[in-house]
Design a protein around this motif. Structure first.
Motif, mmCIF file in Angstrom:
data_model
loop_
_atom_site.group_PDB
_atom_site.id
_atom_site.type_symbol
_atom_site.label_atom_id
_atom_site.label_comp_id
_atom_site.label_asym_id
_atom_site.label_seq_id
_atom_site.Cartn_x
_atom_site.Cartn_y
_atom_site.Cartn_z
ATOM 1 N N GLU A 13 10.565 38.162 65.464
ATOM 2 C CA GLU A 13 10.725 39.620 65.576
ATOM 3 C C GLU A 13 12.040 39.971 66.271
ATOM 4 O OE1 GLU A 13 6.209 41.348 65.898
ATOM 5 O OE2 GLU A 13 7.050 40.351 67.657
ATOM 6 N N LEU A 14 12.400 39.204 67.294
ATOM 7 C CA LEU A 14 13.664 39.449 67.993
ATOM 8 C C LEU A 14 14.857 39.193 67.074
ATOM 9 C CD1 LEU A 14 12.879 37.940 71.495
ATOM 10 C CD2 LEU A 14 13.262 40.356 70.963
ATOM 11 N N LEU A 15 14.788 38.133 66.294
ATOM 12 C CA LEU A 15 15.873 37.842 65.351
ATOM 13 C C LEU A 15 16.006 38.960 64.318
ATOM 14 C CD1 LEU A 15 15.326 34.036 64.709
ATOM 15 C CD2 LEU A 15 17.169 35.107 66.028
ATOM 16 N N ARG A 16 14.872 39.432 63.828
ATOM 17 C CA ARG A 16 14.879 40.501 62.837
ATOM 18 C C ARG A 16 15.459 41.797 63.446
ATOM 19 N NH1 ARG A 16 10.063 39.681 60.108
ATOM 20 N NH2 ARG A 16 9.076 40.070 62.097
ATOM 21 N N GLU A 17 15.079 42.095 64.691
ATOM 22 C CA GLU A 17 15.608 43.279 65.366
ATOM 23 C C GLU A 17 17.114 43.167 65.591
ATOM 24 O OE1 GLU A 17 14.927 45.861 69.439
ATOM 25 O OE2 GLU A 17 13.385 44.438 68.816
ATOM 26 N N ARG A 18 17.560 41.968 65.970
ATOM 27 C CA ARG A 18 18.999 41.761 66.179
ATOM 28 C C ARG A 18 19.763 41.955 64.875
ATOM 29 N NH1 ARG A 18 21.014 36.076 68.351
ATOM 30 N NH2 ARG A 18 20.312 35.507 66.280
ATOM 31 N N ASP A 19 19.250 41.403 63.787
ATOM 32 C CA ASP A 19 19.899 41.577 62.482
ATOM 33 C C ASP A 19 19.973 43.055 62.088
ATOM 34 O OD1 ASP A 19 20.243 38.855 62.293
ATOM 35 O OD2 ASP A 19 18.517 38.557 60.954
ATOM 36 N N MET A 20 18.892 43.796 62.357
ATOM 37 C CA MET A 20 18.861 45.213 62.042
ATOM 38 C C MET A 20 19.908 45.977 62.860
ATOM 39 S SD MET A 20 16.012 48.070 62.931
ATOM 40 C CE MET A 20 16.563 47.883 64.609
ATOM 41 N N LEU A 21 20.051 45.611 64.128
ATOM 42 C CA LEU A 21 21.031 46.280 64.987
ATOM 43 C C LEU A 21 22.459 45.988 64.533
ATOM 44 C CD1 LEU A 21 19.350 45.697 68.440
ATOM 45 C CD2 LEU A 21 19.780 47.917 67.381
ATOM 46 N N ALA A 47 26.167 50.890 72.648
ATOM 47 C CA ALA A 47 24.730 50.844 72.939
ATOM 48 C C ALA A 47 24.058 49.761 72.101
ATOM 49 C CB ALA A 47 24.101 52.200 72.681
ATOM 50 N N ILE A 48 24.466 49.654 70.849
ATOM 51 C CA ILE A 48 23.938 48.612 69.969
ATOM 52 C C ILE A 48 24.339 47.238 70.485
ATOM 53 C CG2 ILE A 48 24.150 47.602 67.652
ATOM 54 C CD1 ILE A 48 24.332 50.528 66.617
ATOM 55 N N PHE A 49 25.604 47.089 70.885
ATOM 56 C CA PHE A 49 26.089 45.821 71.418
ATOM 57 C C PHE A 49 25.283 45.409 72.648
ATOM 58 C CE2 PHE A 49 28.802 43.540 74.424
ATOM 59 C CZ PHE A 49 29.095 42.412 73.683
ATOM 60 N N GLU A 50 24.993 46.342 73.530
ATOM 61 C CA GLU A 50 24.207 46.052 74.729
ATOM 62 C C GLU A 50 22.787 45.624 74.364
ATOM 63 O OE1 GLU A 50 24.891 46.194 78.269
ATOM 64 O OE2 GLU A 50 26.852 45.860 77.377
ATOM 65 N N ALA A 51 22.190 46.281 73.374
ATOM 66 C CA ALA A 51 20.840 45.912 72.929
ATOM 67 C C ALA A 51 20.850 44.498 72.348
ATOM 68 C CB ALA A 51 20.331 46.915 71.909
ATOM 69 N N ILE A 52 21.888 44.169 71.594
ATOM 70 C CA ILE A 52 22.016 42.819 71.036
ATOM 71 C C ILE A 52 22.175 41.798 72.162
ATOM 72 C CG2 ILE A 52 23.522 41.298 69.684
ATOM 73 C CD1 ILE A 52 24.028 43.775 67.850
ATOM 74 N N ALA A 53 22.955 42.138 73.176
ATOM 75 C CA ALA A 53 23.135 41.232 74.320
ATOM 76 C C ALA A 53 21.803 40.994 75.030
ATOM 77 C CB ALA A 53 24.172 41.805 75.278
ATOM 78 N N ASP A 54 20.987 42.034 75.154
ATOM 79 C CA ASP A 54 19.665 41.877 75.771
ATOM 80 C C ASP A 54 18.792 40.951 74.934
ATOM 81 O OD1 ASP A 54 20.421 43.587 77.801
ATOM 82 O OD2 ASP A 54 19.400 45.339 76.954
ATOM 83 N N ILE A 55 18.822 41.115 73.629
ATOM 84 C CA ILE A 55 18.037 40.244 72.734
ATOM 85 C C ILE A 55 18.537 38.806 72.844
ATOM 86 C CG2 ILE A 55 17.546 39.705 70.317
ATOM 87 C CD1 ILE A 55 17.477 42.776 69.837
ATOM 88 N N ASN A 56 19.851 38.617 72.860
ATOM 89 C CA ASN A 56 20.409 37.274 72.986
ATOM 90 C C ASN A 56 19.967 36.624 74.288
ATOM 91 O OD1 ASN A 56 21.680 37.385 70.528
ATOM 92 N ND2 ASN A 56 23.670 37.947 71.362
ATOM 93 N N TYR A 57 19.879 37.417 75.342
ATOM 94 C CA TYR A 57 19.398 36.889 76.633
ATOM 95 C C TYR A 57 17.953 36.403 76.489
ATOM 96 C CZ TYR A 57 17.731 36.751 81.423
ATOM 97 O OH TYR A 57 17.164 36.347 82.587
ATOM 98 N N LEU A 58 17.118 37.238 75.854
ATOM 99 C CA LEU A 58 15.715 36.856 75.678
ATOM 100 C C LEU A 58 15.576 35.618 74.794
ATOM 101 C CD1 LEU A 58 14.151 40.378 75.165
ATOM 102 C CD2 LEU A 58 13.907 38.903 77.174
#
Length: 61
Positions: A13-21, A47-58
């Motif tokens: 789900e995180l990978l899919r969300e990152r791809d969508m962002l 804002a998108i870049f920051e969300a992607i960075a958060d996902i990458n951290y997780l």
């Protein structure tokens, strides 16, 4: 007092969300990252870049 809410997501789900962002940003991930380093992103792209960075951290990436 408000209860704390925790949102659990799977790795997939995180990978899919990152791809969508990335797609929503309108830029390839490498270009988005390069522009972030150069401070040339729009507010929404940042804002998108920051969300992607958060996902990458997780994802530990």
């Amino acid at each position: 007092m408000t209860a704390l809410a925790v949102d659990f997501k799977t790795h997939k789900e995180l990978l899919r969300e990152r791809d969508m962002l990335v797609q929503k940003s309108g830029l390839p991930l490498a270009e988005l990252t390069a522009r972030a380093e150069d401070y040339t992103l729009t507010v929404s792209q940042y804002a998108i870049f920051e969300a992607i960075a958060d996902i990458n951290y997780l994802l530990s990436e």
